[in-house]
Write an enzyme that holds these catalytic residues in place. Sequence first.
Site, PDB file in Angstrom:
ATOM      1  N   LYS A  37       0.828  -1.208   0.000  1.00 56.35           N
ATOM      2  CA  LYS A  37       0.000   0.000   0.000  1.00 56.35           C
ATOM      3  C   LYS A  37       0.860   1.256   0.000  1.00 56.35           C
ATOM      4  O   LYS A  37       0.596   2.211  -0.740  1.00 56.35           O
ATOM      5  CB  LYS A  37      -0.918   0.007   1.223  1.00 56.35           C
ATOM      6  CG  LYS A  37      -1.715   1.300   1.403  1.00 56.35           C
ATOM      7  CD  LYS A  37      -2.451   1.343   2.717  1.00 56.35           C
ATOM      8  CE  LYS A  37      -1.535   1.663   3.884  1.00 56.35           C
ATOM      9  NZ  LYS A  37      -1.063   3.069   3.868  1.00 56.35           N
ATOM     10  N   ASN A  38       1.893   1.263   0.835  1.00 56.89           N
ATOM     11  CA  ASN A  38       2.713   2.461   0.980  1.00 56.89           C
ATOM     12  C   ASN A  38       3.593   2.736  -0.230  1.00 56.89           C
ATOM     13  O   ASN A  38       4.204   3.800  -0.315  1.00 56.89           O
ATOM     14  CB  ASN A  38       3.586   2.352   2.234  1.00 56.89           C
ATOM     15  CG  ASN A  38       2.774   2.475   3.506  1.00 56.89           C
ATOM     16  OD1 ASN A  38       1.639   2.957   3.484  1.00 56.89           O
ATOM     17  ND2 ASN A  38       3.331   2.024   4.609  1.00 56.89           N
ATOM     18  N   ARG A 108      -2.608  11.033   3.725  1.00 53.79           N
ATOM     19  CA  ARG A 108      -1.602  12.053   3.463  1.00 53.79           C
ATOM     20  C   ARG A 108      -1.239  12.160   1.978  1.00 53.79           C
ATOM     21  O   ARG A 108      -0.283  12.861   1.618  1.00 53.79           O
ATOM     22  CB  ARG A 108      -0.341  11.752   4.295  1.00 53.79           C
ATOM     23  CG  ARG A 108      -0.618  11.791   5.783  1.00 53.79           C
ATOM     24  CD  ARG A 108       0.594  11.433   6.620  1.00 53.79           C
ATOM     25  NE  ARG A 108       1.627  12.438   6.605  1.00 53.79           N
ATOM     26  CZ  ARG A 108       1.597  13.563   7.314  1.00 53.79           C
ATOM     27  NH1 ARG A 108       0.547  13.825   8.076  1.00 53.79           N
ATOM     28  NH2 ARG A 108       2.593  14.413   7.263  1.00 53.79           N
ATOM     29  N   CYS A 132      -5.925  20.008   9.934  1.00 54.34           N
ATOM     30  CA  CYS A 132      -5.450  20.848  11.025  1.00 54.34           C
ATOM     31  C   CYS A 132      -4.283  21.694  10.559  1.00 54.34           C
ATOM     32  O   CYS A 132      -3.783  21.554   9.453  1.00 54.34           O
ATOM     33  CB  CYS A 132      -5.032  19.993  12.217  1.00 54.34           C
ATOM     34  SG  CYS A 132      -3.808  18.750  11.794  1.00 54.34           S
ATOM     35  N   ARG A 137       1.152  18.318  12.502  1.00 53.99           N
ATOM     36  CA  ARG A 137       1.765  17.194  11.807  1.00 53.99           C
ATOM     37  C   ARG A 137       2.892  17.733  10.947  1.00 53.99           C
ATOM     38  O   ARG A 137       2.780  18.833  10.398  1.00 53.99           O
ATOM     39  CB  ARG A 137       0.724  16.455  10.949  1.00 53.99           C
ATOM     40  CG  ARG A 137      -0.418  15.894  11.782  1.00 53.99           C
ATOM     41  CD  ARG A 137      -1.309  14.986  10.972  1.00 53.99           C
ATOM     42  NE  ARG A 137      -0.646  13.736  10.663  1.00 53.99           N
ATOM     43  CZ  ARG A 137      -1.227  12.746   9.994  1.00 53.99           C
ATOM     44  NH1 ARG A 137      -2.468  12.870   9.578  1.00 53.99           N
ATOM     45  NH2 ARG A 137      -0.573  11.631   9.737  1.00 53.99           N
ATOM     46  N   ASP A 320       5.500   0.357  11.897  1.00 50.89           N
ATOM     47  CA  ASP A 320       4.272  -0.374  11.596  1.00 50.89           C
ATOM     48  C   ASP A 320       4.374  -1.859  11.916  1.00 50.89           C
ATOM     49  O   ASP A 320       3.397  -2.598  11.746  1.00 50.89           O
ATOM     50  CB  ASP A 320       3.892  -0.191  10.122  1.00 50.89           C
ATOM     51  CG  ASP A 320       3.383   1.204   9.834  1.00 50.89           C
ATOM     52  OD1 ASP A 320       2.816   1.818  10.751  1.00 50.89           O
ATOM     53  OD2 ASP A 320       3.565   1.695   8.700  1.00 50.89           O
ATOM     54  N   ILE A 342       9.379   6.868  16.271  1.00 50.34           N
ATOM     55  CA  ILE A 342       8.900   7.499  15.043  1.00 50.34           C
ATOM     56  C   ILE A 342       7.675   8.363  15.307  1.00 50.34           C
ATOM     57  O   ILE A 342       7.591   9.506  14.871  1.00 50.34           O
ATOM     58  CB  ILE A 342       8.579   6.437  13.975  1.00 50.34           C
ATOM     59  CG1 ILE A 342       9.815   5.546  13.739  1.00 50.34           C
ATOM     60  CG2 ILE A 342       8.141   7.101  12.674  1.00 50.34           C
ATOM     61  CD1 ILE A 342      11.032   6.293  13.260  1.00 50.34           C
ATOM     62  N   ARG A 428      -8.651  -0.728   4.924  1.00 51.61           N
ATOM     63  CA  ARG A 428      -7.969   0.317   4.161  1.00 51.61           C
ATOM     64  C   ARG A 428      -6.615  -0.171   3.654  1.00 51.61           C
ATOM     65  O   ARG A 428      -6.143   0.250   2.599  1.00 51.61           O
ATOM     66  CB  ARG A 428      -7.747   1.563   5.025  1.00 51.61           C
ATOM     67  CG  ARG A 428      -8.974   2.376   5.316  1.00 51.61           C
ATOM     68  CD  ARG A 428      -8.614   3.568   6.190  1.00 51.61           C
ATOM     69  NE  ARG A 428      -7.776   4.510   5.454  1.00 51.61           N
ATOM     70  CZ  ARG A 428      -8.244   5.533   4.765  1.00 51.61           C
ATOM     71  NH1 ARG A 428      -9.547   5.744   4.716  1.00 51.61           N
ATOM     72  NH2 ARG A 428      -7.433   6.357   4.134  1.00 51.61           N
TER      73      ARG A 428
END
Length: 468
Positions: A37-38, A108, A132, A137, A320, A342, A428
Amino acid sequence: MREPSSGTTTPAGSDRHWYRIVGGAPLTGSVEVSGAKNSVTKLLVATLLTPEPCTLSRVPRIVEVDVVLGMLAELGTQVEWLDSHTVRVTTPRIEDASLAEAYSGVNRIPILMMGPLLHRVGEAVVPLPGGCRIGKRPVDFHLRGLRAMGAEIIEQLRSVEVKTLGLHGAHVTLPFPSVGATENLLLAAVRAKGTTVISNAAVEPEIIDLILFLQQMGALVDVEVDRTIVVQGVEALRGATHEAIPDRIEVASFAAAAVATNGRVDVVGARQEHVATFLNHLRRLGGEFQVSPHGLTFHRARELTATHVQTDVHPGYMTDWQQPLAVLLTQAKGASVIHETIYEDRFGYTRQLNEMGADIALSTFCLGGKACRFASRDFEHSAVVSGPTRLRGTDLEIPDLRAGFAYVMAALVAEGSSLISGTRFLERGYEDPVGKLRSIGALIETVPADVPPDSTDSTGAAGSRATG
């Protein structure tokens, strides 16, 4: 900023279904790892850099990919699925360089579209992650780099507007080797005029996969030995065909589940070089693996014993990977330490594990390793996991993607039945988690999300829906 068109795919706001899991069954068999996914989501963004068709294979059929394809469609991308996991995307022209505000907080990805859109049309309006201000972030890394490359940036409450008469090369030093900032600068630099140097860059496998795709498109990118990436800009990029790397997070997830349940699972397509650090820690605590031409096989070699793990940027232990590891350590003898360096607030999921019977204590100190950037900042970023503990089936509510598989793992290990809500978060990032788990012996089924709270499962165990 516009609202998304009626045809745009956005993430579901509520679950379509929940999971009911009966624990105690060892996972045994073979499962194929999906594309990362990433990586895939960033490869899709990179296709905006050219008007020519790009074909990506090993694309996971997950909500996150659908969301990104929806974003691309808003901009003018044509999407065609060639088979179940191969997609061809073409963006002959940018129809609208303003992404809908509804995408704020979805993921993101929009912030990564600034560079490609600046090259294509000279302007863009994208929603900010989380809706925000910048300070909450670290997208300030992204914006600082783009400003150095010639972008004019206007920050709004929930979005950012960028314009340029042309991006140029710059020397950008990242305060932290941020994956997202590195990706953003890469996507902006490949067509910028001149040379861009990114110092203290991230070098994760997903970054390298993006670089390889950009290279196929005609980019000139060198990765130096000291976390320095040098990009010589080119005037235009062409279409390309690329196969995404396997998802190393999914590999570690199934590996941890195999060892936690005392089973044996072949993860087809797994690559040892992408999970080498994970494999070392797995072996230290009592797990084992074998390499085959088809992938990696995972099982338990001995009694599980405590270990210390510190998350870090690649090639360190991936952040992760720590959630499934935490569940695995509840079954290990002794006190284990996980030091998260992290993200400052990534142990919230442990509260529900403790309600199942785990013994996990959080600390604001940097335990089990060197002091990190969160030292003396009052963040609970270390965890002490004492075990082994007997987990009991209960009702769980998934708060985020990575906690999702940890809860599924905990339910697989636990005695009795668990009902898990919040499954939309897990889906997701994990392709067909129920089907894959069933194929290796998990006692898991989906139930309608409107099942009565006091319903009885197929084993006769009753439960009530979690409220936390």
